[in-house]
Design an enzyme around this catalytic site. Structure first.
Site, short mmCIF file in Angstrom:
data_model
loop_
_atom_site.label_atom_id
_atom_site.label_comp_id
_atom_site.label_asym_id
_atom_site.label_seq_id
_atom_site.Cartn_x
_atom_site.Cartn_y
_atom_site.Cartn_z
N GLU A 1 7.83 -22.25 6.94
CA GLU A 1 8.17 -21.43 8.09
C GLU A 1 9.19 -22.09 9.02
O GLU A 1 9.71 -21.47 9.94
CB GLU A 1 6.92 -21.09 8.90
CG GLU A 1 6.30 -22.25 9.64
CD GLU A 1 5.16 -21.79 10.53
OE1 GLU A 1 5.23 -22.07 11.73
OE2 GLU A 1 4.21 -21.14 10.05
N GLU B 1 0.80 -1.22 0.00
CA GLU B 1 0.00 0.00 0.00
C GLU B 1 0.84 1.27 0.00
O GLU B 1 0.32 2.37 -0.22
CB GLU B 1 -0.92 0.01 1.24
CG GLU B 1 -2.01 -1.05 1.23
CD GLU B 1 -3.08 -0.79 0.20
OE1 GLU B 1 -3.13 0.34 -0.33
OE2 GLU B 1 -3.87 -1.70 -0.09
#
Length: 272
Positions: A110, A79
C-alpha cells in the site's frame, strides 16, 4: 491532530468485559454507521449520476484500495455479474499487492504511490471510466497515487474515506467522507469503517444497476442462473410477474436462459 480512525476507543479494559458486554458495545457502535452513511447520500447521488451516463456510453467503474478497503471493492465488483448479468470487466476491483493480497496481506504494497496507476493502465483505462479510491485513513499512498494519476489523465475520481478533510477527500473530485467515529478496538478500521464502506459500495453499484435498466420492478431479471437456488428464484419471479404456473415459468426460463428474455417472450406471445 489524531485521525478519527486512529482515535482511542470510547471503551477501555476490553479484556475485562464479559462476552455479552463486548458484543453489546460493538452493536451499539455499529448502530452509528447507517446514520453516518445517511449524511453522505448527496455525494453518493452525485457519483451515481455521473457514473450512469458514462456507463451507458460503455465506461467502467474501477475500485482501488489496500487491505480491507481493497477487499471490499473486490467483493462489490465480483457480485455484479451474477446479480445483474453484467460482463465481469465493467465493474473492477483492484487491490494493492495484486490478487494474492485478497487472502494474505502483502507487506508494504500500500506504500507504493505509482503501482495503482500501473494496475489501472493494464485495463486500458480511459476518460469514459470512473475510479473510486477506498481508504479508511484517507492517506493510503497506493490509493492517493492512483487517484491523482487518474485525475491528471482526465478520468473522473471519487474517494471513500472515514477521515473528513483527509488527503483522499482533497484529491478526489467527489469525496465521500463517512465519519463513523473511533473504532471499538482502537484503529481497527475493519469494523465500523469497513462496514460503512460496504454500505456505500452497495448503494453505488445497486443504484447504478437500477439506473441503467438491469432491474425491473424489484426483481433481478438479469441475474445469472448458475445454481438451483437461482433457477428456482427465476421461476418464482416469472410466476409472480406474468401470472403463469410453475411448469410454464420453468419451460420459458429453460428455453430463453434468463428471466428478462423469458418475460419478453411471454409478453410477445400474449400480444403485448
Amino acid at each position: 491532530m489524531t485521525k478519527i480512525t486512529e482515535q482511542s476507543s470510547l471503551y477501555d479494559h476490553l479484556e475485562e468485559m464479559s462476552t455479552r458486554d463486548i458484543l453489546t458495545h460493538i452493536n451499539e457502535e455499529d448502530k452509528k454507521v447507517a446514520i453516518a452513511v445517511e449524511k453522505v447520500i448527496p455525494q453518493i447521488k452525485k457519483l451515481v449520476e455521473e457514473l450512469t451516463g458514462r456507463f451507458l456510453d460503455g465506461g467502467r467503474l474501477f475500485y482501488i484500495g489496500a487491505g480491507t478497503s481493497g477487499r471490499l471493492g473486490i467483493l462489490d465488483a465480483s457480485e455484479i455479474p451474477p446479480t445483474f448479468g453484467m460482463p465481469f470487466d465493467r465493474v473492477v476491483g483492484i487491490i494493492a499487492g495484486g490478487d494474492g493480497a485478497i487472502r494474505k496481506a502483502v507487506e508494504f504494497a500500500e506504500d507504493d504511490t505509482e503501482q495503482a496507476w500501473k494496475d489501472l493502465k493494464a485495463f486500458d483505462i480511459n476518460e469514459n471510466d470512473v475510479v473510486v479510491g477506498i481508504a479508511a485513513s484517507g492517506t493510503t499512498p497506493y490509493v492517493l497515487g492512483g487517484i491523482k494519476a487518474a485525475r491528471e489523465h482526465g478520468i473522473l475520481t471519487a474517494g471513500i474515506t472515514n477521515n473528513p478533510d483527509s488527503p483522499l477527500a482533497v484529491e478526489a473530485q467527489i469525496p465521500i467522507e463517512i465519519n463513523v467515529g473511533p473504532e471499538f478496538v482502537t484503529g481497527s478500521t475493519r469494523m465500523k469503517s469497513g462496514t460503512s464502506q460496504k454500505l456505500v459500495l452497495n448503494m453505488i453499484s445497486t443504484a447504478l444497476m437500477i439506473r441503467i435498466g438491469r432491474v425491473e420492478g424489484n426483481k433481478m431479471v438479469n441475474m445469472q442462473l448458475t445454481n438451483k437456488k437461482l433457477v428456482e428464484r427465476g421461476i418464482r419471479f416469472l410466476m409472480e410477474e406474468e401470472d403463469v404456473d410453475k411448469e410454464t415459468a420453468a419451460a420459458y426460463l429453460e428455453r430463453f436462459g434468463s428471466v428478462k428474455k423469458a418475460i419478453s417472450a411471454l409478453r410477445e406471445n400474449r400480444g403485448y
